[in-house]
Design an enzyme around this catalytic site. Structure first.
Site, PDB file in Angstrom:
ATOM      1  N   HIS A 113      51.215  53.320  92.950  1.00  0.00           N
ATOM      2  CA  HIS A 113      49.836  52.818  93.018  1.00  0.00           C
ATOM      3  C   HIS A 113      48.927  53.831  93.745  1.00  0.00           C
ATOM      4  O   HIS A 113      47.821  54.113  93.292  1.00  0.00           O
ATOM      5  CB  HIS A 113      49.758  51.508  93.814  1.00  0.00           C
ATOM      6  CG  HIS A 113      50.482  50.339  93.208  1.00  0.00           C
ATOM      7  ND1 HIS A 113      51.364  49.565  93.920  1.00  0.00           N
ATOM      8  CD2 HIS A 113      50.431  49.805  91.965  1.00  0.00           C
ATOM      9  CE1 HIS A 113      51.822  48.593  93.141  1.00  0.00           C
ATOM     10  NE2 HIS A 113      51.290  48.723  91.948  1.00  0.00           N
TER      11      HIS A 113
ATOM     12  N   LYS B 101      52.208  32.900  90.141  1.00  0.00           N
ATOM     13  CA  LYS B 101      53.150  33.940  90.531  1.00  0.00           C
ATOM     14  C   LYS B 101      53.362  33.880  92.034  1.00  0.00           C
ATOM     15  O   LYS B 101      52.414  34.057  92.802  1.00  0.00           O
ATOM     16  CB  LYS B 101      52.532  35.301  90.140  1.00  0.00           C
ATOM     17  CG  LYS B 101      53.542  36.342  89.695  1.00  0.00           C
ATOM     18  CD  LYS B 101      52.810  37.435  88.912  1.00  0.00           C
ATOM     19  CE  LYS B 101      53.251  38.826  89.265  1.00  0.00           C
ATOM     20  NZ  LYS B 101      52.434  39.851  88.587  1.00  0.00           N
TER      21      LYS B 101
ATOM     22  N   ARG C 284      53.244  53.578  83.029  1.00  0.00           N
ATOM     23  CA  ARG C 284      54.546  54.183  83.337  1.00  0.00           C
ATOM     24  C   ARG C 284      55.411  54.385  82.115  1.00  0.00           C
ATOM     25  O   ARG C 284      56.325  55.191  82.116  1.00  0.00           O
ATOM     26  CB  ARG C 284      55.319  53.290  84.326  1.00  0.00           C
ATOM     27  CG  ARG C 284      54.748  53.281  85.709  1.00  0.00           C
ATOM     28  CD  ARG C 284      55.224  52.092  86.490  1.00  0.00           C
ATOM     29  NE  ARG C 284      54.621  50.876  85.952  1.00  0.00           N
ATOM     30  CZ  ARG C 284      54.767  49.674  86.480  1.00  0.00           C
ATOM     31  NH1 ARG C 284      55.509  49.514  87.538  1.00  0.00           N
ATOM     32  NH2 ARG C 284      54.173  48.636  85.948  1.00  0.00           N
TER      33      ARG C 284
ATOM     34  N   SER D 285      56.631  47.560  92.074  1.00  0.00           N
ATOM     35  CA  SER D 285      56.722  46.617  93.196  1.00  0.00           C
ATOM     36  C   SER D 285      57.952  45.728  93.022  1.00  0.00           C
ATOM     37  O   SER D 285      58.596  45.350  94.003  1.00  0.00           O
ATOM     38  CB  SER D 285      55.464  45.750  93.268  1.00  0.00           C
ATOM     39  OG  SER D 285      54.338  46.546  93.532  1.00  0.00           O
TER      40      SER D 285
HETATM   41  P1  ADP Z   1      50.384  43.744  87.935  1.00  0.00           P
HETATM   42  O1  ADP Z   1      50.617  42.692  88.965  1.00  0.00           O
HETATM   43  O2  ADP Z   1      49.122  43.613  87.163  1.00  0.00           O
HETATM   44  O3  ADP Z   1      51.581  44.086  87.101  1.00  0.00           O
HETATM   45  P2  ADP Z   1      50.902  45.856  89.815  1.00  0.00           P
HETATM   46  O4  ADP Z   1      50.452  45.490  91.180  1.00  0.00           O
HETATM   47  O5  ADP Z   1      52.380  45.856  89.573  1.00  0.00           O
HETATM   48  O6  ADP Z   1      50.106  45.034  88.745  1.00  0.00           O
HETATM   49  O7  ADP Z   1      50.302  47.273  89.433  1.00  0.00           O
HETATM   50  C1  ADP Z   1      48.924  47.507  89.334  1.00  0.00           C
HETATM   51  C2  ADP Z   1      48.694  48.690  88.420  1.00  0.00           C
HETATM   52  O8  ADP Z   1      49.388  49.825  88.908  1.00  0.00           O
HETATM   53  C3  ADP Z   1      49.187  48.501  86.988  1.00  0.00           C
HETATM   54  O9  ADP Z   1      48.291  49.141  86.095  1.00  0.00           O
HETATM   55  C4  ADP Z   1      50.496  49.223  86.968  1.00  0.00           C
HETATM   56  O10 ADP Z   1      50.822  49.672  85.667  1.00  0.00           O
HETATM   57  C5  ADP Z   1      50.191  50.372  87.892  1.00  0.00           C
HETATM   58  N1  ADP Z   1      51.407  50.935  88.468  1.00  0.00           N
HETATM   59  C6  ADP Z   1      52.399  50.273  89.101  1.00  0.00           C
HETATM   60  N2  ADP Z   1      53.369  51.107  89.491  1.00  0.00           N
HETATM   61  C7  ADP Z   1      52.988  52.356  89.100  1.00  0.00           C
HETATM   62  C8  ADP Z   1      53.576  53.656  89.183  1.00  0.00           C
HETATM   63  N3  ADP Z   1      54.769  53.848  89.727  1.00  0.00           N
HETATM   64  N4  ADP Z   1      52.889  54.690  88.681  1.00  0.00           N
HETATM   65  C9  ADP Z   1      51.679  54.494  88.083  1.00  0.00           C
HETATM   66  N5  ADP Z   1      51.076  53.298  87.958  1.00  0.00           N
HETATM   67  C10 ADP Z   1      51.718  52.238  88.450  1.00  0.00           C
END
Ligand code: ADP
Length: 155
Positions: free
Chosen positions: A18, A42, A91, A129
């Site tokens: 992130h 969630k 990703r 996450s």
């Molecule tokens: P959500 O709850 O919408 O799935 P996340 O909190 O998991 O969102 O992630 C927010 C954003 O960050 C999403 O666009 C996700 O694809 C991106 N993201 C998460 N992990 C990575 C990573 N390792 N590299 C690049 N982008 C990421």
């Protein structure tokens, strides 16, 4: 007109993946709002307050980055904030398929809101996450996957 982007997600917790997306997007926008979507369906591992506090700490020195939370649709929050851009990270092909659908729907509702997709760096593309939470539940070490500012809290 200021270029404002919303980076929506759960950030449960924020990872180095992130952080990399936000830092790479900083030169593109006047302001980036990292926005934690409150999703009653969630169950999160960490409280909203904790997740916000960690993000604040990580971006303390970045004046154009702020953190907020919101309920409901991301596009409605964008309109509330006058943000014309939604920032998301990609990703994998499955991330792309998912983001493509949401971006098309959002754009159909609000044609002036653009989704900007940034590709994850190869070395960060396995970090999520979900994986970080699994490692924490299994009492493993997550310091390689989360920003250093919060690693000590996740031991
Ligand atoms: P959500 O709850 O919408 O799935 P996340 O909190 O998991 O969102 O992630 C927010 C954003 O960050 C999403 O666009 C996700 O694809 C991106 N993201 C998460 N992990 C990575 C990573 N390792 N590299 C690049 N982008 C990421």
């Amino acid at each position: 007109m200021k270029k404002i982007a919303i980076f929506p997600g759960s950030f449960d917790p924020i990872t180095t993946g992130h952080v990399d997306i936000v830092k790479r997007a900083i030169p593109l926008f006047d302001k980036i709002i990292i926005a934690i979507g409150i999703n009653s369906q969630k169950q999160s591992l960490y409280t909203l307050e904790q997740r916000m506090e960690w993000i604040k700490r990580v971006f303390e020195d970045y004046k154009t980055v702020s953190i907020e939370s919101y309920n409901g649709l991301t596009v409605n929050f964008c309109n509330e904030k006058n943000a014309k851009y939604i920032l998301r990270g990609i990703r994998s092909a499955s991330d792309f398929d998912y983001e493509k659908t949401i971006a098309h729907l959002n754009n159909a509702m609000f044609p002036d809101i653009e989704t900007i997709l940034i590709l994850a760096k190869p070395e960060l593309s396995s970090i999520s996450s979900t994986i970080v939470r699994e490692i924490i539940r299994g009492k493993g070490k997550v310091s390689k996957f989360v920003p250093k500012e919060i690693a000590k809290d996740l031991k």
